[in-house]
Design a protein around this motif. Sequence first.
Motif, mmCIF file in Angstrom:
data_model
loop_
_atom_site.group_PDB
_atom_site.id
_atom_site.type_symbol
_atom_site.label_atom_id
_atom_site.label_comp_id
_atom_site.label_asym_id
_atom_site.label_seq_id
_atom_site.Cartn_x
_atom_site.Cartn_y
_atom_site.Cartn_z
ATOM 1 N N ASP A 153 0.912 -0.808 0.063
ATOM 2 C CA ASP A 153 -0.418 -0.101 -0.066
ATOM 3 C C ASP A 153 0.587 1.481 -0.070
ATOM 4 O O ASP A 153 1.517 1.237 1.038
ATOM 5 N N LEU A 203 1.791 5.136 0.489
ATOM 6 C CA LEU A 203 1.258 6.089 1.755
ATOM 7 C C LEU A 203 2.178 7.010 1.362
ATOM 8 O O LEU A 203 2.427 7.784 0.159
ATOM 9 N N LYS A 249 -2.514 9.283 7.772
ATOM 10 C CA LYS A 249 -1.697 7.867 8.417
ATOM 11 C C LYS A 249 -2.724 7.073 7.350
ATOM 12 O O LYS A 249 -4.185 7.634 6.587
ATOM 13 N N LYS A 250 -2.751 5.642 7.588
ATOM 14 C CA LYS A 250 -3.650 4.228 7.213
ATOM 15 C C LYS A 250 -3.828 3.604 7.620
ATOM 16 O O LYS A 250 -3.047 3.319 8.244
ATOM 17 N N GLU A 283 -2.448 1.971 13.022
ATOM 18 C CA GLU A 283 -2.303 3.310 12.384
ATOM 19 C C GLU A 283 -1.190 3.215 11.773
ATOM 20 O O GLU A 283 0.504 2.941 12.926
#
Length: 676
Positions: free
Chosen positions: A107, A109, A114-115, A271
């Motif tokens: 993924d 960023l 945040k993810k 997170e």
Amino acid sequence: MKLPKLTPLQSRLLASVIATLLVVVIWISFQPHHFVYAAELNPLPLVDGDQSHFGDSLPPFPVEGHGLELEEEIRDGGGDSGEGGAYEPDFAYFDRSLIGRAPDGVDALVNNVKKEMDSNPGKTHNFVLEKSQVQGKKAEPGTGFPSRLEGRGTENTSNGDGFVGLEDEDDVMDVVKRQQGNMVYISVSTCRQPSSNITLITDEPPQLMLYVSTDQRNQKPGPDAKNDLAHEPIPFKSGLATFSVQANSDVYIGVEAPKLTEGWTGNWHYEVAASIDGWYHSYNDTSPFLWLVDTDADSALFISYNLTKENSSEEINDKWAKMDSPFTMYTFDTTRWGMTGAGLERSVCGLKEQFQATRANVNVAADMTRRYGAGGNRPKAQFHITGLNASTKYVGFLAMEGNGTTDPLNVPGNAVAQAGGRVWKQFFWTTKTADSSCQVIFNLKFCTEVAYAVPSSPTFQNNSTGLAALYDDRAAAYFTNFSNSLAQIACDTTGTAQYSLAKTCANCSHDYKEWLCSVLMPRCKDFSDPDPWLIDRNVGTPFPNGTFPYQGNLSNENEAKRRRLAYNQSRNPMIDDDIKPGPYKELLPCEDLCFDIVRSCPAALGFSCPEGRMGEMSYGRRLGDGRNLTCNFPGAVVDLNMFRGGCETGNVTSFPLGAVPVEGYRNRLCSVFFAC
């Protein structure tokens, strides 16, 4: 043959064509003789896990740095998908954000964003902060707070990495620095963790593991891909892992969820964020950043350290005091915390989720104040926690939740909190007993420095405002009478006619008010408190359960206390007449408060301080070690940072916030009143 006559337009067109052809011929003459290079490649492997490489005979590119760079990597991946890395082109002048995407199972960023991710035991998920984000422009500092005690530098650069539009040499150097590499701050915060399905288990839940790589040969760092890591695997500590690395290319991140052992069930939610501006999630392990003011059986009052510098302007201090509190506080019964929350002490989202799940009737009211302390009355955050249980030990955390932007809040001690929030060091305290006759009051209109537990009764259990008003109104009435007396003194007169060359009527009025509020509102302690400097009060009245003091322990000393008037009544008759508390112990006001009014006020007012046994029963003395609160004074608070055992062990500071230390204050008094 006569050439045709050209029109002006045709002449200009012909000239343009000839010039273009000449440019093409010149360009061709300077090019290499070969436009394409070819090489024979080894066949791809037939067995998983083997690696194949391009032949060593591959000739160099025509122009260094301008060609196509090829690299192939086939390895076992660490992501949840279980897929390995694949061939990925990387062009010298084009970023993946423009020509492609992150590898499968990874993924991407975005800086300062945040993810959130769920992760099951035994799985690893991968992330990447791409080169375009790493080499991007730093965010501008926020402007949402009245003052900034530690600002971040700004980058006044153009968009992109080129030099177009740069106005001066500083702008050029900013771009050069970014090309050399920005510091990338990586933080991962655990919001939820597995729970125990065995009652007797005492260990903390297993923690996640962080992996970081800046090498394209390891784009999925994890437990199965530890080659070319930027650092050894980083274990989470109390729900938080942080790592910083200087980079000018992609930064690859892996978060591993370990396999669970017997006794644990569930998964993790966390997170993850990467930033070139600072830590998205942060933790301060040096201080709780709080003072404990006082507690009663079901509430506690805290204030933060000062939020502005000592030389801050009145305008800045006032702006801070009028804003909404940017802080919050999370508190837990230590027994319940040990079963459900241990292991999340450094995570804002983890504390918040645990508090919402276990808070029951506990409520935290946060606001700003400029009260409590002689240090210029600088702004502080104030927290009143209600709904607590009597005789219970609690653990607390000061936190600042992120505001979802890059605006930081700056407070003393390098406490810069980014968008993900900040947690300060945990602290402990214990509430008073259920038989306590004490109740916390604060935010008084007249006695503004009073904030502690005072004698109370069940009548005022749910009416602390009424209790505070009862005390405060009586103090204001006494002060009005005093002011009328002081008005008879010639205060505004020539220096030779004044009653003192060192003190004025303003000093007298200030010192009298501090003495009056401290004496009229005794600081109340549990009757079971064993500290020897406390005085028993109201020993002839029963506890709420109907029992009397000293029952079952009627020693000669206790029998004498039951017969003496001083132990059978309160210092202030209004307390026994209007409030009617049960037995309690009083922390006596400090004797220097009495000395101050004698020294500051005109002799005509007739102030004097009691001596001998009467003085010992009326006033207490400050100890020079600063570890125990042995007498009461305006702004007295408990230091939660002195010992980690909790305030119940007497961890206090015996001087007002911002005032001189105890020893210095005692020596000043000594030089005036005693032969030192």
